[in-house]
Design an enzyme around this catalytic site. Sequence first.
Site, PDB file in Angstrom:
ATOM      1  N   ASP A 323       7.483 -11.227  -2.604  1.00 17.59           N
ATOM      2  CA  ASP A 323       6.172 -11.474  -2.543  1.00 17.59           C
ATOM      3  C   ASP A 323       5.333 -10.379  -2.147  1.00 17.59           C
ATOM      4  O   ASP A 323       5.506  -9.811  -0.817  1.00 17.59           O
ATOM      5  CB  ASP A 323       5.897 -12.750  -1.497  1.00 17.59           C
ATOM      6  CG  ASP A 323       6.437 -12.461  -0.158  1.00 17.59           C
ATOM      7  OD1 ASP A 323       7.702 -11.806  -0.050  1.00 17.59           O
ATOM      8  OD2 ASP A 323       5.987 -13.206   0.894  1.00 17.59           O
ATOM      9  N   GLU A 501      10.387  -2.222   7.386  1.00 19.57           N
ATOM     10  CA  GLU A 501      10.962  -3.244   6.600  1.00 19.57           C
ATOM     11  C   GLU A 501      11.003  -2.817   4.872  1.00 19.57           C
ATOM     12  O   GLU A 501      11.642  -3.344   4.203  1.00 19.57           O
ATOM     13  CB  GLU A 501       9.890  -4.410   6.113  1.00 19.57           C
ATOM     14  CG  GLU A 501       8.381  -4.286   5.735  1.00 19.57           C
ATOM     15  CD  GLU A 501       7.708  -5.375   5.511  1.00 19.57           C
ATOM     16  OE1 GLU A 501       8.153  -6.475   5.193  1.00 19.57           O
ATOM     17  OE2 GLU A 501       6.525  -5.442   5.285  1.00 19.57           O
TER      18      GLU A 501
END
Length: 549
Positions: A323, A501
Amino acid sequence: MSRTRALFIFLLFASLPAIAQAPTAADRAQIRDYIHKSWDTLSRSMYDCKSLVDPKVHQIPVLYLPADLATPPAVETMRTSCNVDVRHLPRVIHSIGEVRPSELPVEGLLYLPNRYVVPGGRFNEMYGWDSYFILLGLEHDGRRDLAKGMVENFFFEIANYGAILNANRTYYFTRSQPPFLSSMIREVYEQPAPGDQPDNQWLARAYGYAQRDYALWISPEHRAGTTGLAHYEDLGEGPVPEQADDSSYYPDIIRWLLAHPNDHPEYLVLGAAHPTSAEATELARTSCDVTASHVCALAVVDGHRLSAAFYRSDRAMRESGFDPSFRFGPFSGSTVEFADVGLNSLLYKYERDMADFATILGRSDEAATWTRRATARRAAIDKYLWNQNAGLYTDYNFVTGKRSSYHFLTTFYPLWAGAATPTQAAAVRSHLDLFEQGGGLQTSDVLSGVQWDAPYGWAPITWLAVSGLDRNGFHDDAARIAVKFNATILDNFLRDGTIREKYNVASGSANVKVATGYKSNVVGFGWTNAVYLQLEGILSKQATSHTAH
């Protein structure tokens, strides 16, 4: 570390011009220490106050218990010490979707019995697919009890919340995440504590929960037409509540679509910023319910809103974990139309895992059923997802009947899952240049400006690609990419003392500049920590092999 192994790793690092210099043993020891300590830093439980914090929404913390669960004593203590509102869900849940987030007056955290590791930053809960990669890191570091406890938490979710959820928050009641449960079960079962034997009694219990988890993915909602494959789907409607902390996300998408009027104009509908009652009723059908969702009310630009169909795919995209990207249209606004290479590879492995588990448990008839399912799925993967001309696995639009031409790193999933023949694996490997950059593997070769496209590299799919290459005999490729990505992680860690991340693998930087969508680069970070250790394992194995020869 042997002298030969150390020299092998040094030469690999030194051969990379994109990386400043070969790391020292002290550098590697420093990052390993950070990772080892991070498991405790990122651990949460229902018995400490920091677990309740949710940066994505702004409200007093609420902890929800299953309807039929008596309040544990430790939760009673937490109620006072953390000033937390503890409530029970309105009824017992048997399957996903039986309790809608809109039924609950306040969003909150869902109770889990065991400690768990969160990704980090705004992701302060236990996630479905993050946890598989985190578990690999925990097993690597000998944290078996914590790893097993997380798998047991997923069993608890299946039993009490109807499915493995995107994460343990009430606003995730409508979707799951990529199906890694069988892989997690295998890791725990096959790596008991030193001196112990694999626990078949535990495996039998795990097998029952995995059957229930698998059933979600072959349900009518997840069937990709008549292909025999699966697609991602969310049972909710409208924009997701967890976007409350990023009020520009959906407006940014609208602005992009307005600036590119020929690119999926059907994603937009007309809608006033302050609709009348009648207009609001119509928007609830064509777009979203402005009276029920604060996020919906703010998602408007120059009299334009996003369509209900876009929101459906936006939600499904989140179940996929990617996403967003532009893989299924701008911002993946057509996700629900595609049979996904990654998802169906995971389900193929799931079916193979379950056949193995059934065999171990002496259930030969069930093992044969799982094998038939896996064989059928592999045939469907070859029919719809294997592009012989391109030499790549690509997604399939089962609504239009057309193959996607989008190059995405999930093309390596079948290699990891064991679904690729040697010829197919070699063909995919020959296209590494589409993805390989100086700092690792980029997710796609499309510069869309969003985080799951070029030039960004992510730990989880890097690990599956590297592991898939290694599994299929491409050991030098696996080692080279492992060196590149770990060097990127380590170089940035030595600069600012954090692990992130995602990374820009073209520049080797953690300072990502995402144009639209999620713009932050969260510090933590559970799956990156774990994959760094796993990639070290690949390099260690390669060094040992070179030493042996």
